[in-house]
Design a protein around this motif. Structure first.
Motif, PDB file in Angstrom:
ATOM      1  N   LEU A   1       0.843  -1.201   0.000  1.00  0.00           N
ATOM      2  CA  LEU A   1       0.000   0.000   0.000  1.00  0.00           C
ATOM      3  C   LEU A   1       0.879   1.253   0.000  1.00  0.00           C
ATOM      4  CD1 LEU A   1      -2.845  -0.936   2.518  1.00  0.00           C
ATOM      5  CD2 LEU A   1      -2.908  -0.907   0.024  1.00  0.00           C
ATOM      6  N   GLY A   2       1.962   1.211   0.777  1.00  0.00           N
ATOM      7  CA  GLY A   2       2.875   2.352   0.828  1.00  0.00           C
ATOM      8  C   GLY A   2       3.487   2.612  -0.538  1.00  0.00           C
ATOM      9  N   GLY A   3       3.794   1.541  -1.267  1.00  0.00           N
ATOM     10  CA  GLY A   3       4.355   1.693  -2.606  1.00  0.00           C
ATOM     11  C   GLY A   3       3.369   2.383  -3.543  1.00  0.00           C
ATOM     12  N   LEU A   4       2.088   2.006  -3.429  1.00  0.00           N
ATOM     13  CA  LEU A   4       1.067   2.639  -4.279  1.00  0.00           C
ATOM     14  C   LEU A   4       0.947   4.119  -3.950  1.00  0.00           C
ATOM     15  CD1 LEU A   4      -1.766  -0.056  -4.319  1.00  0.00           C
ATOM     16  CD2 LEU A   4      -0.094   0.509  -6.089  1.00  0.00           C
TER      17      LEU A   4
ATOM     18  N   CYS B   1      -4.449   0.435  13.092  1.00  0.00           N
ATOM     19  CA  CYS B   1      -3.692   1.657  13.368  1.00  0.00           C
ATOM     20  C   CYS B   1      -2.233   1.468  12.963  1.00  0.00           C
ATOM     21  CB  CYS B   1      -3.768   2.017  14.854  1.00  0.00           C
ATOM     22  SG  CYS B   1      -5.361   2.669  15.326  1.00  0.00           S
ATOM     23  N   ALA B   2      -1.687   0.296  13.310  1.00  0.00           N
ATOM     24  CA  ALA B   2      -0.298   0.007  12.953  1.00  0.00           C
ATOM     25  C   ALA B   2      -0.161  -0.025  11.432  1.00  0.00           C
ATOM     26  CB  ALA B   2       0.138  -1.323  13.549  1.00  0.00           C
ATOM     27  N   LEU B   3      -1.118  -0.676  10.775  1.00  0.00           N
ATOM     28  CA  LEU B   3      -1.068  -0.787   9.312  1.00  0.00           C
ATOM     29  C   LEU B   3      -1.093   0.605   8.669  1.00  0.00           C
ATOM     30  CD1 LEU B   3      -1.178  -3.010   7.057  1.00  0.00           C
ATOM     31  CD2 LEU B   3      -3.578  -2.413   6.844  1.00  0.00           C
ATOM     32  N   LEU B   4      -1.983   1.459   9.167  1.00  0.00           N
ATOM     33  CA  LEU B   4      -2.103   2.814   8.619  1.00  0.00           C
ATOM     34  C   LEU B   4      -0.792   3.584   8.814  1.00  0.00           C
ATOM     35  CD1 LEU B   4      -3.844   5.121   7.467  1.00  0.00           C
ATOM     36  CD2 LEU B   4      -4.478   5.683   9.813  1.00  0.00           C
ATOM     37  N   THR B   5      -0.245   3.536  10.030  1.00  0.00           N
ATOM     38  CA  THR B   5       0.985   4.283  10.309  1.00  0.00           C
ATOM     39  C   THR B   5       2.135   3.780   9.453  1.00  0.00           C
ATOM     40  OG1 THR B   5       0.206   4.214  12.584  1.00  0.00           O
ATOM     41  CG2 THR B   5       2.327   5.241  12.198  1.00  0.00           C
ATOM     42  N   PHE B   6       2.280   2.454   9.383  1.00  0.00           N
ATOM     43  CA  PHE B   6       3.373   1.878   8.604  1.00  0.00           C
ATOM     44  C   PHE B   6       3.244   2.258   7.136  1.00  0.00           C
ATOM     45  CE2 PHE B   6       5.111  -1.870  11.271  1.00  0.00           C
ATOM     46  CZ  PHE B   6       5.255  -1.008  12.334  1.00  0.00           C
ATOM     47  N   THR B   7       1.999   2.231   6.626  1.00  0.00           N
ATOM     48  CA  THR B   7       1.788   2.571   5.226  1.00  0.00           C
ATOM     49  C   THR B   7       2.218   4.005   4.960  1.00  0.00           C
ATOM     50  OG1 THR B   7      -0.067   1.041   5.111  1.00  0.00           O
ATOM     51  CG2 THR B   7       0.051   2.725   3.408  1.00  0.00           C
ATOM     52  N   LEU B   8       1.759   4.925   5.824  1.00  0.00           N
ATOM     53  CA  LEU B   8       2.120   6.335   5.636  1.00  0.00           C
ATOM     54  C   LEU B   8       3.630   6.522   5.748  1.00  0.00           C
ATOM     55  CD1 LEU B   8      -0.719   8.060   7.687  1.00  0.00           C
ATOM     56  CD2 LEU B   8      -0.482   7.932   5.208  1.00  0.00           C
ATOM     57  N   ASN B   9       4.239   5.814   6.712  1.00  0.00           N
ATOM     58  CA  ASN B   9       5.671   5.958   6.948  1.00  0.00           C
ATOM     59  C   ASN B   9       6.494   5.447   5.768  1.00  0.00           C
ATOM     60  OD1 ASN B   9       8.316   4.583   8.010  1.00  0.00           O
ATOM     61  ND2 ASN B   9       7.871   6.262   9.415  1.00  0.00           N
ATOM     62  N   THR B  10       6.190   4.219   5.336  1.00  0.00           N
ATOM     63  CA  THR B  10       7.011   3.649   4.261  1.00  0.00           C
ATOM     64  C   THR B  10       6.740   4.364   2.945  1.00  0.00           C
ATOM     65  OG1 THR B  10       7.757   1.612   3.212  1.00  0.00           O
ATOM     66  CG2 THR B  10       5.418   1.798   3.619  1.00  0.00           C
ATOM     67  N   ALA B  11       5.538   4.929   2.788  1.00  0.00           N
ATOM     68  CA  ALA B  11       5.247   5.697   1.565  1.00  0.00           C
ATOM     69  C   ALA B  11       6.204   6.878   1.451  1.00  0.00           C
ATOM     70  CB  ALA B  11       3.802   6.184   1.570  1.00  0.00           C
ATOM     71  N   ALA B  12       6.507   7.514   2.578  1.00  0.00           N
ATOM     72  CA  ALA B  12       7.422   8.656   2.546  1.00  0.00           C
ATOM     73  C   ALA B  12       8.813   8.219   2.097  1.00  0.00           C
ATOM     74  CB  ALA B  12       7.493   9.312   3.921  1.00  0.00           C
ATOM     75  N   TYR B  13       9.291   7.095   2.646  1.00  0.00           N
ATOM     76  CA  TYR B  13      10.623   6.611   2.269  1.00  0.00           C
ATOM     77  C   TYR B  13      10.630   6.132   0.815  1.00  0.00           C
ATOM     78  CZ  TYR B  13      12.394   6.875   7.017  1.00  0.00           C
ATOM     79  OH  TYR B  13      12.806   7.341   8.233  1.00  0.00           O
ATOM     80  N   GLN B  14       9.578   5.399   0.429  1.00  0.00           N
ATOM     81  CA  GLN B  14       9.542   4.883  -0.945  1.00  0.00           C
ATOM     82  C   GLN B  14       9.389   6.007  -1.959  1.00  0.00           C
ATOM     83  OE1 GLN B  14       7.280   1.287  -1.779  1.00  0.00           O
ATOM     84  NE2 GLN B  14       7.202   0.790   0.389  1.00  0.00           N
ATOM     85  N   ALA B  15       8.690   7.075  -1.570  1.00  0.00           N
ATOM     86  CA  ALA B  15       8.542   8.207  -2.490  1.00  0.00           C
ATOM     87  C   ALA B  15       9.914   8.778  -2.838  1.00  0.00           C
ATOM     88  CB  ALA B  15       7.662   9.287  -1.863  1.00  0.00           C
TER      89      ALA B  15
END
Lengths: 236, 239
Positions: free
Chosen positions: A38-41, A106-120
């Motif tokens: 999800l973070g990648g998307l 909550c963990a899933l949401l936070t991790f998604t937002l977090n890894t999205a920043a790094y993957q971006a």
């Protein structure tokens, strides 16, 4: 034989908590895999906004990336998990409370937002590394912008991004251990439970072995995938 | 608005002084860990490059383990494991009392090991970027092995490694938040306490994030200046 193993490993403890450890592995892998995808998307539009001509979009994307990369994941997880409780009324009103009540989501949401920043940032680097001539050639051939990006620029950007993406995946696996602090029984959560009941330190060593195996397995799988995806670039 | 200002005020009614003290613990833990981790990392990097097979293998094992373990797990292993180990050692000397490890010390040691593992990779990369001719020239000039390392290799090594080490520092700064789980009164733990007392999680965790963000920005600025200074003898933009 059992005696020799028994002198090193507490077999009773293993029998009692072994299956729970396996459940923990599943929880860890699920959480990491789903949030990584999800973070990648989410990372693609953020990366494009970072490269956009619009100053507003660039500033927004920069702020997002800076916030999530500049603060500890632990603080982000607590912000979402405990902060959601404070907004309970609002979430109930819009029917999202079942989602935010659950530590796992909550963990899933936070991790998604977090890894999205790094993957971006990884995608942005990849896109910038594609020579300008590639997109110019695509436009010159009359391809629409959109097609030029999807068919010409992105595939080449992904090749550059593969290695750092693999590193990010491994960092996520390790970072996921903190979800044990918000009542989730991932590998670390099960370890803490087993330790608090048995006071046998070796459960931490089991966890260490499990994480090392997980990380090494993922690293090798990723390296194999990378070799396969870049086989056209290998000198013959 | 006033309500929130009051929450952040210094003194008995507000949490400003507690948070500031926590921030101080966070930054001092990070600053104390930095030299330990960087120097140990350099030693590990030297081990990895050494011709001695045992040293090479040990260095590889060290980085594999501490790069592969979750930081939280490393911290718990050092904290609880260290306690048990010390208790056993004390037991040998007939001292049977309960031993509590200082959580600052445990955090220092655990985060230092992790930093060493990650920074050793940066050091190795920097070593590889220095042409062999540099060391050979130094030796040809009659400098001893120690002197040629200190006067010729090390200054270049630091310049080349600095951007990577800067990233290591930013990661370390954020990782210090984990020591809140072993009861060290750092910024994160003080924030947890404030949340427990005031029931204002959104506000306080956001403030904590801003403080970490401020430290990151400050570090970023300082690192940029340092890079500029170390690179002042370098020609740029050529090629």
């Amino acid at each position: 034989m059992t005696e020799i193993i028994g002198s090193v490993i507490n077999l009773d403890l293993m029998a009692r908590y072994g299956p729970r450890f396996l459940d923990g592995v599943v929880v860890t892998l699920q959480l990491v895999a789903i949030s990584f995808l999800l973070g990648g998307l989410l990372a693609v539009p953020v990366a494009l906004a970072r490269l956009s001509k619009s100053g507003v979009l660039r500033a927004l994307a920069y702020g997002y990336v800076y916030f999530f990369r500049g603060t500890p994941l632990l603080a982000q997880v607590f912000l979402v998990y405990y902060g959601a409780g404070q907004l309970r009324g609002a979430f109930e009103a819009v029917g999202l409370w079942t989602f935010f009540r659950d530590a796992w989501f909550c963990a899933l949401l936070t991790f998604t937002l977090n890894t999205a920043a790094y993957q971006a940032e990884i995608f942005r680097g990849g896109i910038q590394a594609v020579p300008r001539g590639q997109s110019e050639a695509a436009f010159a051939l009359g391809l629409p912008r959109w097609v030029a990006y999807v068919k010409v620029v992105f595939p080449q950007a992904l090749v550059t991004a593969l290695r750092p993406l693999g590193n990010e995946l491994i960092l996520m696996i390790k970072a996921s251990a903190i979800v044990s602090l918000i009542t989730i029984y991932d590998v670390m959560g099960v370890t803490r439970l087993a330790f608090s009941r048995s006071f046998d330190f070796q459960v931490y060593l089991w966890a260490a072995a499990l994480y090392l195996i997980l990380v090494e397995a993922v690293r090798r799988l990723w390296a194999a995938a990378e070799r396969r995806l870049t086989r056209h670039l290998k000198p013959v | 608005m006033n309500h929130y200002l009051e929450l952040l005020s210094f003194g008995p009614g507000g949490w400003g002084d507690e948070l500031a003290r926590g921030a101080l613990v966070t930054i001092s833990l990070a600053l104390v860990t930095l030299p330990f981790g960087l120097i140990l990392g350099l030693v590990v990097a030297l081990g990895q490059r050494s011709g001695n097979r045992l040293a090479h293998k040990a260095a590889i094992a060290f980085t594999t383990v501490f790069r592969g373990l979750p930081e939280l797990l490393t911290l718990f292993i050092v904290y609880y494991g260290g306690q048990i180990l010390l208790q056993k050692v004390a037991g040998l000397f007939g001292y049977g009392a309960q031993i509590q490890i200082n959580s600052f010390l445990a955090g220092f040691f655990a985060l230092g090991l992790v930093l060493a593992a990650f920074s050793s990779e940066v050091w190795v990369g920097a070593f590889n970027a220095i042409p062999d001719g540099q060391r050979e020239a130094a030796r040809a000039l009659g400098l001893s092995a120690g002197l040629s390392f200190r006067l010729v290799v090390l200054p270049q090594l630091i310049r080349i490694a600095l951007p990577g080490l800067g990233n290591n520092w930013l990661v370390l700064l954020k990782d210090t938040s984990l020591v809140s789980t072993i009861a060290l009164a750092d910024l994160m733990r003080q924030t947890n306490l404030a949340v427990g007392a005031t029931k204002e999680p959104l506000f306080f965790y956001f403030v904590a994030c801003l403080v970490y963000l401020f430290f990151s920005m400050l570090s970023g600025g300082l690192l940029g200046r340092l890079e500029e200074r170390l690179g002042r003898g370098q020609t740029r933009g050529a090629a």
